[in-house]
Design a protein around this motif. Structure first.
Motif, PDB file in Angstrom:
ATOM      1  N   UNK A 132       7.115  -3.494  -1.786  1.00  0.00           N
ATOM      2  CA  UNK A 132       7.278  -2.038  -1.778  1.00  0.00           C
ATOM      3  C   UNK A 132       6.729  -1.463  -3.087  1.00  0.00           C
ATOM      4  N   UNK A 133       5.734  -0.597  -2.972  1.00  0.00           N
ATOM      5  CA  UNK A 133       5.076  -0.015  -4.152  1.00  0.00           C
ATOM      6  C   UNK A 133       4.957   1.496  -3.971  1.00  0.00           C
ATOM      7  N   UNK A 134       6.113   2.210  -3.864  1.00  0.00           N
ATOM      8  CA  UNK A 134       6.071   3.647  -3.557  1.00  0.00           C
ATOM      9  C   UNK A 134       5.366   4.487  -4.613  1.00  0.00           C
ATOM     10  N   UNK A 135       5.421   4.038  -5.859  1.00  0.00           N
ATOM     11  CA  UNK A 135       4.745   4.764  -6.939  1.00  0.00           C
ATOM     12  C   UNK A 135       3.310   4.292  -7.153  1.00  0.00           C
ATOM     13  N   UNK A 136       2.910   3.328  -6.338  1.00  0.00           N
ATOM     14  CA  UNK A 136       1.540   2.774  -6.372  1.00  0.00           C
ATOM     15  C   UNK A 136       1.177   2.200  -7.735  1.00  0.00           C
ATOM     16  N   UNK A 137       2.154   1.602  -8.404  1.00  0.00           N
ATOM     17  CA  UNK A 137       1.871   1.002  -9.717  1.00  0.00           C
ATOM     18  C   UNK A 137       0.971  -0.221  -9.582  1.00  0.00           C
ATOM     19  N   UNK A 138       1.312  -1.104  -8.637  1.00  0.00           N
ATOM     20  CA  UNK A 138       0.493  -2.307  -8.453  1.00  0.00           C
ATOM     21  C   UNK A 138      -0.853  -1.938  -7.849  1.00  0.00           C
ATOM     22  N   UNK A 139      -0.833  -1.036  -6.872  1.00  0.00           N
ATOM     23  CA  UNK A 139      -2.080  -0.592  -6.235  1.00  0.00           C
ATOM     24  C   UNK A 139      -3.035  -0.022  -7.271  1.00  0.00           C
ATOM     25  N   UNK A 140      -2.512   0.822  -8.175  1.00  0.00           N
ATOM     26  CA  UNK A 140      -3.347   1.429  -9.219  1.00  0.00           C
ATOM     27  C   UNK A 140      -3.818   0.386 -10.219  1.00  0.00           C
ATOM     28  N   UNK A 141      -2.916  -0.519 -10.625  1.00  0.00           N
ATOM     29  CA  UNK A 141      -3.285  -1.553 -11.600  1.00  0.00           C
ATOM     30  C   UNK A 141      -4.395  -2.448 -11.064  1.00  0.00           C
ATOM     31  N   UNK A 142      -4.398  -2.649  -9.752  1.00  0.00           N
ATOM     32  CA  UNK A 142      -5.425  -3.499  -9.131  1.00  0.00           C
ATOM     33  C   UNK A 142      -6.667  -2.705  -8.727  1.00  0.00           C
ATOM     34  N   UNK A 143      -6.642  -1.406  -8.959  1.00  0.00           N
ATOM     35  CA  UNK A 143      -7.777  -0.524  -8.665  1.00  0.00           C
ATOM     36  C   UNK A 143      -8.181  -0.588  -7.190  1.00  0.00           C
ATOM     37  N   UNK A 144      -7.165  -0.661  -6.333  1.00  0.00           N
ATOM     38  CA  UNK A 144      -7.413  -0.607  -4.889  1.00  0.00           C
ATOM     39  C   UNK A 144      -7.425   0.858  -4.471  1.00  0.00           C
ATOM     40  N   UNK A 145      -8.582   1.374  -4.150  1.00  0.00           N
ATOM     41  CA  UNK A 145      -8.717   2.793  -3.829  1.00  0.00           C
ATOM     42  C   UNK A 145      -8.245   3.112  -2.414  1.00  0.00           C
ATOM     43  N   UNK A 146      -8.338   2.130  -1.520  1.00  0.00           N
ATOM     44  CA  UNK A 146      -8.031   2.365  -0.111  1.00  0.00           C
ATOM     45  C   UNK A 146      -7.266   1.176   0.470  1.00  0.00           C
ATOM     46  N   UNK A 147      -6.672   1.401   1.617  1.00  0.00           N
ATOM     47  CA  UNK A 147      -6.060   0.287   2.336  1.00  0.00           C
ATOM     48  C   UNK A 147      -7.167  -0.637   2.843  1.00  0.00           C
ATOM     49  N   UNK A 148      -6.761  -1.836   3.207  1.00  0.00           N
ATOM     50  CA  UNK A 148      -7.660  -2.892   3.678  1.00  0.00           C
ATOM     51  C   UNK A 148      -8.511  -3.490   2.559  1.00  0.00           C
ATOM     52  N   UNK A 149      -8.299  -3.053   1.302  1.00  0.00           N
ATOM     53  CA  UNK A 149      -8.869  -3.801   0.182  1.00  0.00           C
ATOM     54  C   UNK A 149      -8.156  -5.156   0.151  1.00  0.00           C
ATOM     55  N   UNK A 150      -8.849  -6.187  -0.289  1.00  0.00           N
ATOM     56  CA  UNK A 150      -8.240  -7.511  -0.396  1.00  0.00           C
ATOM     57  C   UNK A 150      -8.756  -8.189  -1.657  1.00  0.00           C
ATOM     58  N   UNK A 151      -7.843  -8.818  -2.382  1.00  0.00           N
ATOM     59  CA  UNK A 151      -8.167  -9.458  -3.665  1.00  0.00           C
ATOM     60  C   UNK A 151      -7.874 -10.949  -3.590  1.00  0.00           C
ATOM     61  N   UNK A 152      -8.777 -11.745  -4.126  1.00  0.00           N
ATOM     62  CA  UNK A 152      -8.560 -13.183  -4.269  1.00  0.00           C
ATOM     63  C   UNK A 152      -8.384 -13.479  -5.752  1.00  0.00           C
ATOM     64  N   UNK A 153      -7.278 -14.122  -6.078  1.00  0.00           N
ATOM     65  CA  UNK A 153      -6.963 -14.476  -7.461  1.00  0.00           C
ATOM     66  C   UNK A 153      -6.982 -15.992  -7.585  1.00  0.00           C
ATOM     67  N   UNK A 154      -7.690 -16.495  -8.576  1.00  0.00           N
ATOM     68  CA  UNK A 154      -7.778 -17.941  -8.782  1.00  0.00           C
ATOM     69  C   UNK A 154      -6.507 -18.459  -9.442  1.00  0.00           C
ATOM     70  N   UNK A 155      -6.202 -19.741  -9.279  1.00  0.00           N
ATOM     71  CA  UNK A 155      -5.047 -20.308  -9.983  1.00  0.00           C
ATOM     72  C   UNK A 155      -5.182 -20.050 -11.487  1.00  0.00           C
ATOM     73  N   UNK A 156      -4.106 -19.557 -12.081  1.00  0.00           N
ATOM     74  CA  UNK A 156      -4.156 -19.186 -13.492  1.00  0.00           C
ATOM     75  C   UNK A 156      -4.169 -17.686 -13.688  1.00  0.00           C
ATOM     76  N   UNK A 157      -4.530 -16.911 -12.630  1.00  0.00           N
ATOM     77  CA  UNK A 157      -4.400 -15.460 -12.716  1.00  0.00           C
ATOM     78  C   UNK A 157      -5.657 -14.651 -12.914  1.00  0.00           C
TER      79      UNK A 157
END
Length: 204
Positions: A132-157
């Motif tokens: 749940x990200x009602x304030x869009x803190x994580x969405x903004x931090x990840x710079x996801x402008x729209x829904x259906x964006x998808x991010x792959x993160x490697x082990x280690x971050x």
């Protein structure tokens, strides 16, 4: 002789095929085009550290992308409540989890409160936590402008890739990269019904 893990993986893959069958039967929804500007902005995320911000999922636990990616790859899916684009994309991400979830983490992030996250998770049978990200803190931090964006993160971050949408070829690419990162054999994904060109969702 099949091990317990082999049997569990087989069941997960069968579940993934089932959700894809349902997705292929659904009517097509109007998507949003991915522009060159969106691709450039998303590409700039590669190599950065994924956010350590936390949010609560339907299980009542706090999850942070950085923590989930400490020692295994992470797929981070961005969801807008009520967006048909997110709903159409979800079965394909579930299929990826069915194939690679034994050694990779999956998280969804939705722009709603915990009740919204729980409702969305239940309606779509999500097998991964929907944060749940009602304030869009994580969405903004990840710079996801729209829904259906998808991010792959490697082990280690470190962010391996941020895609500003998805397509049949994008899903195949994510699967291939997960296979390399997890050491699992690549699983052919059924992408019937997925867009042939990369498309995005509704604006956050």
């Amino acid at each position: 002789m099949m091990t317990t893990r082999d049997k569990a993986s087989g069941l997960l893959i069968l579940a993934g095929l089932a959700v894809l069958t349902v997705a292929a039967l659904k009517p097509q929804v109007p998507f949003h085009p991915v522009t060159p500007t969106m691709k450039t902005a998303a590409g700039a995320a590669t190599g950065r550290r994924v956010t350590s911000l936390e949010a609560v999922g339907p299980d009542g636990r706090s999850h942070a992308p950085a923590t989930e990616a400490i020692d295994r790859p992470l797929v981070l899916i961005f969801i807008q409540d009520g967006c048909p684009c997110s709903e159409s994309a979800e079965p394909y991400f579930q299929a990826l989890q069915a194939a690679y979830g034994a050694r990779a983490s999956f998280l969804g992030v939705i722009d709603g409160d915990l009740a919204t996250a729980r409702d969305w998770s239940a309606r779509h049978g999500a097998r991964h936590p929907i944060l749940a990200d009602p304030d869009k803190r994580i969405i903004t931090a990840c710079e996801a402008e729209r829904s259906a964006y998808v991010m792959l993160v490697a082990p280690g971050g470190a962010i391996a890739e941020l895609w500003p949408g998805y397509s049949a070829s994008t899903l195949t690419e994510i699967g291939a990269r997960l296979a390399r990162l997890t050491g699992l054999g690549e699983v052919p994904l059924a992408t019937e019904g997925a867009p042939t060109e990369m498309v995005s969702g509704c604006s956050f």
